[in-house]
Design an enzyme around this catalytic site. Structure first.
Site, PDB file in Angstrom:
ATOM      1  N   ASP A  38       0.874  -1.096   0.007  1.00 29.76           N
ATOM      2  CA  ASP A  38      -0.249  -0.032   0.003  1.00 29.76           C
ATOM      3  C   ASP A  38       0.240   0.995  -0.141  1.00 29.76           C
ATOM      4  O   ASP A  38       2.305   1.012   0.177  1.00 29.76           O
ATOM      5  CB  ASP A  38      -1.177  -0.207   1.346  1.00 29.76           C
ATOM      6  N   ASP A  65       4.340   1.902  -4.781  1.00 31.60           N
ATOM      7  CA  ASP A  65       3.042   2.845  -5.543  1.00 31.60           C
ATOM      8  C   ASP A  65       3.036   2.516  -7.030  1.00 31.60           C
ATOM      9  O   ASP A  65       4.358   2.011  -7.006  1.00 31.60           O
ATOM     10  CB  ASP A  65       4.388   4.711  -5.686  1.00 31.60           C
ATOM     11  N   VAL A  66       1.730   1.689  -6.787  1.00 30.81           N
ATOM     12  CA  VAL A  66       1.367   0.445  -8.030  1.00 30.81           C
ATOM     13  C   VAL A  66       1.121   1.897  -9.519  1.00 30.81           C
ATOM     14  O   VAL A  66       1.551   1.587 -10.676  1.00 30.81           O
ATOM     15  CB  VAL A  66       0.283   0.871  -8.353  1.00 30.81           C
ATOM     16  N   SER A 144     -15.415  -1.911 -11.136  1.00 31.04           N
ATOM     17  CA  SER A 144     -16.088  -1.456 -10.984  1.00 31.04           C
ATOM     18  C   SER A 144     -17.519  -1.591 -11.547  1.00 31.04           C
ATOM     19  O   SER A 144     -17.478  -1.596 -12.837  1.00 31.04           O
ATOM     20  CB  SER A 144     -15.665   0.092 -10.102  1.00 31.04           C
ATOM     21  N   TYR A 158     -12.148   7.065 -15.013  1.00 32.27           N
ATOM     22  CA  TYR A 158     -11.990   6.317 -13.495  1.00 32.27           C
ATOM     23  C   TYR A 158     -13.517   4.882 -14.025  1.00 32.27           C
ATOM     24  O   TYR A 158     -12.723   3.817 -14.477  1.00 32.27           O
ATOM     25  CB  TYR A 158     -13.564   6.929 -12.199  1.00 32.27           C
ATOM     26  N   LYS A 162     -11.458   1.551 -15.169  1.00 34.40           N
ATOM     27  CA  LYS A 162     -12.198  -0.268 -14.983  1.00 34.40           C
ATOM     28  C   LYS A 162     -12.610  -0.527 -15.703  1.00 34.40           C
ATOM     29  O   LYS A 162     -13.241  -2.299 -16.043  1.00 34.40           O
ATOM     30  CB  LYS A 162     -12.979   0.323 -13.876  1.00 34.40           C
TER      31      LYS A 162
END
Length: 246
Positions: A38, A65-66, A144, A158, A162
């Site tokens: 995380d 940090d992805v 999502s 967003y 997704k």
């Protein structure tokens, strides 16, 4: 239950919310070791300590940090050093903005897609290199309902990110199939987490008459990550109380 007896697991975004509850559930169900990655290292360490104290699972935390490929590579190096192998990856790290299209810009688009979509792909790629030689693996991506309907209050970036996760899940499932690596996704609707606090989301229009809880999604993730779902791959499981029916 002992769904995850002896399994080793990496969960991104595991410090809080859906991913935290998923880590707790997998530890309770017999996981041998879990690495939580995380960006909030302090909170991740706190979560890891809580789960370790409550279960027999060895849970450790590391900062990741992805949006940074080097940070992702370091996460999986750490995971192998601590666990020796990788059985399950849960791609839970993500961000959501509720900005209007006028408020959004290229930087917001790039950051959201870097974390939600590119980060998911890069983590899966690292997992593949560890799972393929063993001929076993479970990857679950958190998408999502925005991928299905274009979002409710979230920004365009967003929903697009997704939607990309859903498509990437199918592609990865085809690549993983010959190596007994299943790749699936969950598509939650509005879940009560810190991410959705302060938004205008309500239970209106949800047939089950309530917002989702983190447990609702964690149970779905756990199923897809278990051997009970060994013949399921490339699917996206909708967890939305009936607000979207496919």
């Amino acid at each position: 239950m002992s769904q995850f007896d002896g399994r080793t697991i990496v969960i991104t975004g595991g410090a809080d919310g859906i991913s935290k509850r998923t880590a707790q559930l997998m530890a309770e169900r017999g996981a041998a070791a879990i690495v939580i990655g995380d960006i909030n290292a302090d909170l991740a360490a706190q979560t890891a300590a809580e789960i370790t104290a409550a279960t027999s699972c060895a849970v450790t935390a590391t900062r990741v940090d992805v949006s940074d490929p080097e940070s992702i590579a370091a996460l999986f190096t750490t995971a192998i050093e601590r666990m020796g192998r990788l059985d399950v990856l849960v791609n839970g790290a993500g961000i959501m903005r509720t900005s209007t299209i006028e408020q959004s810009d290229a930087a917001a688009w790039d950051l959201t897609c870097d974390i939600n979509l590119r980060g998911t792909f890069l983590c899966a790629r690292e997992a593949f290199t560890l799972m393929k030689p063993r001929g076993y693996g479970r990857i679950v991506n958190v998408a999502s309902v925005a991928a299905r309907i274009g979002g409710i209050a979230s920004g365009v970036e967003y929903a697009a990110s997704k939607g990309g996760v859903v498509a990437a899940t199918k592609s990865l499932a085809k690549l993983g199939g010959p190596f007994a690596i299943t790749v699936n996704a969950v598509a939650p609707s509005v879940i009560r987490t810190k991410m959705t606090e302060g938004t205008a989301y309500s239970a209106a229009g949800i047939p089950l008459g309530r917002l989702g809880e983190v447990e609702d999604v964690a149970y779905a993730i756990a199923f897809l990550a278990s051997d009970e779902a060994a013949y399921i791959t490339g699917t996206t499981l909708d967890v939305n109380g009936g607000s979207y029916m496919n």
